[in-house]
Motif scaffolding. Structure first.
Motif, PDB file in Angstrom:
ATOM      1  N   VAL A 186       0.784  -1.188   0.006  1.00 34.37           N
ATOM      2  CA  VAL A 186      -0.024   0.068  -0.027  1.00 34.37           C
ATOM      3  C   VAL A 186       1.001   1.103   0.119  1.00 34.37           C
ATOM      4  CG1 VAL A 186      -0.222   0.247   2.506  1.00 34.37           C
ATOM      5  CG2 VAL A 186      -1.957   1.085   1.111  1.00 34.37           C
ATOM      6  N   ASN A 187       2.378   1.037   0.362  1.00 31.01           N
ATOM      7  CA  ASN A 187       2.892   2.303   0.349  1.00 31.01           C
ATOM      8  C   ASN A 187       3.156   2.846  -0.975  1.00 31.01           C
ATOM      9  OD1 ASN A 187       4.060   2.814   3.103  1.00 31.01           O
ATOM     10  ND2 ASN A 187       4.095   0.964   3.058  1.00 31.01           N
ATOM     11  N   VAL A 188       3.220   1.971  -2.127  1.00 30.47           N
ATOM     12  CA  VAL A 188       3.761   2.258  -3.596  1.00 30.47           C
ATOM     13  C   VAL A 188       2.505   3.228  -4.023  1.00 30.47           C
ATOM     14  CG1 VAL A 188       4.116   1.550  -5.798  1.00 30.47           C
ATOM     15  CG2 VAL A 188       4.896   0.110  -3.733  1.00 30.47           C
ATOM     16  N   PRO A 189       1.251   2.977  -4.049  1.00 34.54           N
ATOM     17  CA  PRO A 189       0.444   4.223  -4.533  1.00 34.54           C
ATOM     18  C   PRO A 189       0.667   5.505  -3.795  1.00 34.54           C
ATOM     19  CG  PRO A 189      -0.784   2.222  -3.596  1.00 34.54           C
ATOM     20  CD  PRO A 189       0.624   1.854  -3.692  1.00 34.54           C
ATOM     21  N   LEU A 190       0.871   5.240  -2.267  1.00 31.86           N
ATOM     22  CA  LEU A 190       0.812   6.533  -1.512  1.00 31.86           C
ATOM     23  C   LEU A 190       2.390   7.440  -1.838  1.00 31.86           C
ATOM     24  CD1 LEU A 190       0.017   5.027   2.040  1.00 31.86           C
ATOM     25  CD2 LEU A 190      -1.461   6.758   0.710  1.00 31.86           C
ATOM     26  N   ALA A 191       3.286   6.611  -2.117  1.00 32.51           N
ATOM     27  CA  ALA A 191       4.447   7.258  -2.359  1.00 32.51           C
ATOM     28  C   ALA A 191       4.431   7.881  -3.882  1.00 32.51           C
ATOM     29  CB  ALA A 191       5.791   6.397  -2.393  1.00 32.51           C
ATOM     30  N   VAL A 192       3.793   7.377  -4.751  1.00 31.59           N
ATOM     31  CA  VAL A 192       3.708   8.138  -6.056  1.00 31.59           C
ATOM     32  C   VAL A 192       2.681   9.219  -5.975  1.00 31.59           C
ATOM     33  CG1 VAL A 192       2.538   7.587  -8.424  1.00 31.59           C
ATOM     34  CG2 VAL A 192       3.903   5.825  -7.305  1.00 31.59           C
ATOM     35  N   ALA A 193       1.525   9.221  -5.268  1.00 28.98           N
ATOM     36  CA  ALA A 193       0.756  10.339  -5.023  1.00 28.98           C
ATOM     37  C   ALA A 193       1.468  11.370  -4.463  1.00 28.98           C
ATOM     38  CB  ALA A 193      -0.315  10.003  -4.190  1.00 28.98           C
TER      39      ALA A 193
END
Length: 487
Positions: A186-193
């Motif tokens: 879940v950290n991947v989309p949060l980091a991209v945002a």
């Protein structure tokens, strides 16, 4: 004589020149939640991760400890970097590292790599909060009244303090839907945002720490101002102390803490460019009291979050998803209280009511039994949620008023350090009190420790006379206008 600092000379945008730029709220809030959400979601996943790798609780606890160790040491260091180079670059680099760590954890084949992923998450999440506090303080110094800053501090309080409570609920749902690896993925989309929003909206502004030098003298480099020796001594002292707190090393390692701590103090008092200006810090009694309150409330918060959740799963026999859902009332109360009181509640009143709320919640936990009605557990959660919604924001507002504007990034980072020292104190307490597992007796003893934290936090609030008066206008030197030569 200690260092003299000046604020940076120019705002990044016309909107920023008039006060706080509300376009910054979303990237700052999103970046700030990365740390507390990763701190809290793991609570409901320790048992299934241990089963997956065949690891006992003594090993899986390093998934918690690794993040706390790295964050506690790195947070004020990264905050110092924010002061030196500005908030934009540390924010972007840190959030990119969060995405990398999320991928590593999602596909880690061993527990060791999973612990490494958690350590990288701790490092990557260190930049957003000091970056946010730096931009908020810039706005306050420019506008005099800090128009809009009360609102953004409320948002940050909700995303930093309340998310720690939302985390177990979200974590339980994610584990139930896709297994424990989803907590890392879940950290991947949060980091991209964060990268997209940060790249588009964060201003390109210089650091706020600008040393006063004589005319014609060479300005020290960023590396010189970072005080590498001071950082190394600070890291050695804090790391050895935390390893002792979690019982990972013999008690003689405490001697390393004493020696390196003394060396750090001696170095900082003698160096021309200290990492942490101990003279200024020692003379700022209100800020020291704020740090102490943050440590106490964090100790109680993490004792509840990890100790209580483990008892729900093994002492009361609930599954991960059910235990997470039982934390939901705490989340709702914390969000509601912070949103309703954030802009207007006086800091002192909020801290006193928050301490009283913690006292109520902990008192209920001190008498709860495995067969207690669900509503009794909800009452305990409501008390803790009230403390979260009030105390977290109030300490944050106090720091924004008390810290020197030229070093607010480092001051904000140090606030997080005290919080994670509290987290490790709670971890050590849980390990000692749950030596035979998360028993009801162990939970009751943990609740008594939380009651002690509530009482101490209330006493420190009453002792802080600065909270009784209205905050003074900013004391930082005004930003020079175009054409001036800052010195």
């Amino acid at each position: 004589m200690t260092l003299l600092h000046r604020a940076s000379s120019r705002p990044a945008t016309a909107a920023a020149a008039e006060g706080y730029d509300t376009r910054l709220t979303l990237p700052l809030a999103l970046g700030s939640l990365l740390n507390p959400i990763n701190s809290s979601m793991i609570a409901v996943a320790l048992v299934p991760i241990g089963i997956a790798f065949g690891a006992p609780a003594a090993q899986t606890v390093w998934l918690v400890t690794a993040l706390y160790l790295v964050t506690a040491v790195a947070q004020p260091v990264v905050g110092r970097v924010v002061d030196l180079v500005g908030p934009r670059r540390p924010y972007l680099v840190g959030t990119a590292l969060v995405g990398v760590a999320g991928l590593l954890g999602a596909f880690a084949p061993t527990l060791g790599l999973l612990v490494l992923a958690r350590a990288l998450l701790g490092l990557g999440t260190c930049a957003a909060y000091p970056a946010a506090m730096s931009l908020v303080r810039r706005a306050t110094d420019r506008s005099g009244e800090g128009r809009g800053t009360a609102a953004v501090l409320t948002v940050l309080a909700v995303t930093n303090q309340v998310v720690m409570i939302v985390g177990p609920t979200l974590g339980g749902l994610l584990v139930g839907l896709g297994g424990w690896r989803t907590l890392f993925l879940v950290n991947v989309p949060l980091a991209v945002a964060c990268l997209v929003l940060g790249g588009l909206r964060l201003p390109r502004v210089p650091g706020t720490t600008d040393l006063t030098v004589a005319d014609g003298a060479a300005r020290p480099s960023v590396a010189a101002r970072l005080d590498v020796a001071g950082v190394a001594l600070f890291a050695a002292a804090l790391t050895s102390l935390m390893l002792v707190l979690v019982g990972a090393t013999p008690w003689w390692v405490l001697a390393v803490t004493v020696v390196t701590g003394a060396g750090f103090a001696r170095h900082e008092l003698r160096t021309a460019h200290p990492f942490i200006d101990l003279r200024l810090l020692a003379g700022n009694r209100p800020l020291l009291l704020t740090y102490a309150r943050a440590l106490l409330t964090a100790t109680a918060t993490y004792a509840f979050m990890f100790g209580y959740v483990q008892w729900l799963e093994q002492g009361r026999g609930l599954g991960e998803a059910a235990a997470g859902l039982l934390m939901l009332p705490t989340s709702v109360v914390a969000v509601t209280v912070a949103s309703a009181t954030g802009r207007r509640a006086p800091v002192r009143a909020a801290l006193l009511v928050g301490a009283a709320s913690l006292l109520v919640g902990a008192a209920v936990l001190a008498v709860v039994q495995p067969g207690s009605p669900t509503w009794v557990l909800v009452v305990a959660g409501v008390g803790i949620g009230g403390m979260q919604g009030l105390s977290g924001l109030a300490n944050q507002k106090a720091l924004a008023q008390q810290a020197d504007s030229a070093s607010v990034g480092a001051a904000a980072g140090l606030l997080r350090t005290f919080m994670y020292v509290g987290a490790l104190v709670s971890t050590a307490a849980i390990a000692a009190l749950y030596a035979d597992g998360p028993t009801t007796t162990g939970l009751h003893d943990l609740a008594l420790a939380m009651i002690g934290c509530a009482v101490a936090a209330g006493v420190l609030t009453l002792a802080d006379r600065s909270l009784r008066r209205r905050p003074a206008a900013p004391t930082s030197p005004p930003a020079p206008t175009s054409g001036e030569n800052p010195r």
